[in-house]
Design a protein around this motif. Structure first.
Motif, short mmCIF file in Angstrom:
data_model
loop_
_atom_site.label_atom_id
_atom_site.label_comp_id
_atom_site.label_asym_id
_atom_site.label_seq_id
_atom_site.Cartn_x
_atom_site.Cartn_y
_atom_site.Cartn_z
N ASP A 199 0.83 -1.21 0.00
CA ASP A 199 0.00 0.00 0.00
C ASP A 199 0.87 1.26 0.00
O ASP A 199 0.51 2.26 -0.64
CB ASP A 199 -0.90 0.00 1.23
N GLU A 254 2.17 1.97 -3.51
CA GLU A 254 1.10 2.53 -4.35
C GLU A 254 0.89 4.01 -4.05
O GLU A 254 0.72 4.83 -4.95
CB GLU A 254 -0.19 1.73 -4.13
N SER A 277 -5.48 6.85 -0.97
CA SER A 277 -4.12 7.21 -0.55
C SER A 277 -4.09 7.55 0.94
O SER A 277 -3.16 7.18 1.66
CB SER A 277 -3.62 8.41 -1.36
N ASN A 300 -4.38 4.28 2.78
CA ASN A 300 -3.12 3.54 2.70
C ASN A 300 -2.08 4.09 3.66
O ASN A 300 -1.32 3.34 4.28
CB ASN A 300 -2.58 3.58 1.26
#
Length: 358
Positions: A265, A268, A291, A294
């Motif tokens: 995560d 990413e 986001s 994450n």
């Protein structure tokens, strides 16, 4: 009819004569004999009606040739007969620097535009007596004597120079603080040390509260704030200088201390942030939300609680105060005024020293 007119003229003449008789002008001198350069006082006394206008003589600097007027006192006034009569006295301080017998003419006083004169005076000025029969008593000029050096005469000047050193440093310190926009007094606030994950979560909560990701055109600002918080967390949690690394370097260093599943995560999130910051990528709203999730998930998966010893160690937080332009101008003016006063003081001290040495 002619007899009545003559009687009226006689009465008028007698009244004017009586009025003239009621005016008295008298001059006296304290000392008739003085030495060269000595001073004496002339007292001018006028007695007249209280309603009459009296004008005393004024002497700029010379009474007669050879006699100088040094000062003129203020008139001293005394009333008589229920304030129907007035007596005014005025003093003239005189001196002379030439030996001679001086005749002082009558002093003129104007009363209701009529001129009155005082009695004349005389002043005898003697020179200093010199014993010409004993010339051996006369001595020549003395040689110039040098003043002995005494430390007590210099205590004030030494103290001034000792005090100037900290004052000059204070001016430098204030000027530097003002230039760098730093507080004159640094306030240090001591707080208990927080775990790295708590600090990072507080920063993310602040980002959530500002709701930058929901505003159009502020995606870059949002991802910069979010990744900066993550980088600082990595630095504090894993002792990795993530703030100076690119995404690939951060992931490579974290693989050595964390499993790859926990970094999925994070990778990413960082890659999306790079696209937004460097490729002008405009993510969708759900990507922005993902986001944020994450980032929180990575922190929760990798967090580490502090030991009791680490919690006991306090953290110093320096509070930096920013000044307004008005405050800066006020402080700058105060420093300038203080500097000018200091320079003037130094010039005065130097002048006094030069006079003392000379």
């Amino acid at each position: 009819m002619k007899r009545i007119l003559n009687l009226f003229i006689l009465i008028l003449f007698l009244s004017v004569h009586a009025k003239a008789q009621s005016v008295s002008v008298e001059a006296t001198i304290d000392s008739l004999e003085i030495l060269i350069g000595e001073q004496t006082k002339i007292k001018l006394r006028v007695l007249a009606g209280s309603k009459q206008k009296i004008l005393f003589p004024q002497f700029p600097d010379t009474l007669v040739r050879g006699v100088e007027v040094l000062d003129t006192s203020k008139p001293d006034t005394v009333y008589y007969n229920n304030k129907e009569r007035i007596e005014i006295e005025q003093d003239y301080i005189i001196t002379s620097f030439d030996s001679a017998l001086y005749y002082i003419p009558p002093l003129e006083v104007f009363i209701d535009t009529i001129k009155y004169e005082s009695n004349p005076l005389a002043l005898k000025v003697y020179s200093m007596p010199v014993d010409t029969l004993n010339p051996d008593q006369f001595f020549g000029q003395k040689i110039i004597m040098k003043t002995p050096f005494v430390w007590s005469d210099w205590y004030v000047f030494i103290l001034c120079f000792v005090l100037l050193a900290p004052v000059i440093y204070l001016i430098y310190y204030l000027s530097k603080r003002l230039r760098d926009n730093e507080p004159i007094i640094r306030w240090v606030k001591v707080e208990p040390k927080l775990p790295a994950h708590e600090t990072a979560l507080q920063e993310i909560e602040k980002i959530k509260g500002e709701k930058i990701w929901r505003q159009e055109g502020r995606a870059k600002e949002y991802y910069t704030s979010l990744t900066d918080a993550i980088r600082r967390y990595i630095n504090a949690r894993f002792d990795i200088n993530a703030t100076e690394m690119i995404t690939s370097e951060i992931i490579e260093h974290l693989k050595q201390v964390e499993d790859k599943e926990a970094l999925k995560d994070l990778n990413e999130l960082l890659q999306t942030a790079d696209l937004v910051k460097f490729a002008k990528y405009d993510p969708l709203m759900n990507e922005k939300d993902a986001s944020l999730v994450n980032a929180i998930g990575f922190i929760n998966e990798t967090k580490k609680e502090l030991t009791p010893e680490e919690l006991a160690a306090p953290t110093e937080i320096k509070v930096v105060e920013k000044r307004s332009l008005k405050t800066k101008i006020f402080l700058g003016g105060g420093i300038l005024l203080f500097s000018i006063s200091l320079i003037a003081l130094v010039i005065y001290i130097v002048k006094q020293l030069l006079l003392f040495i000379a």
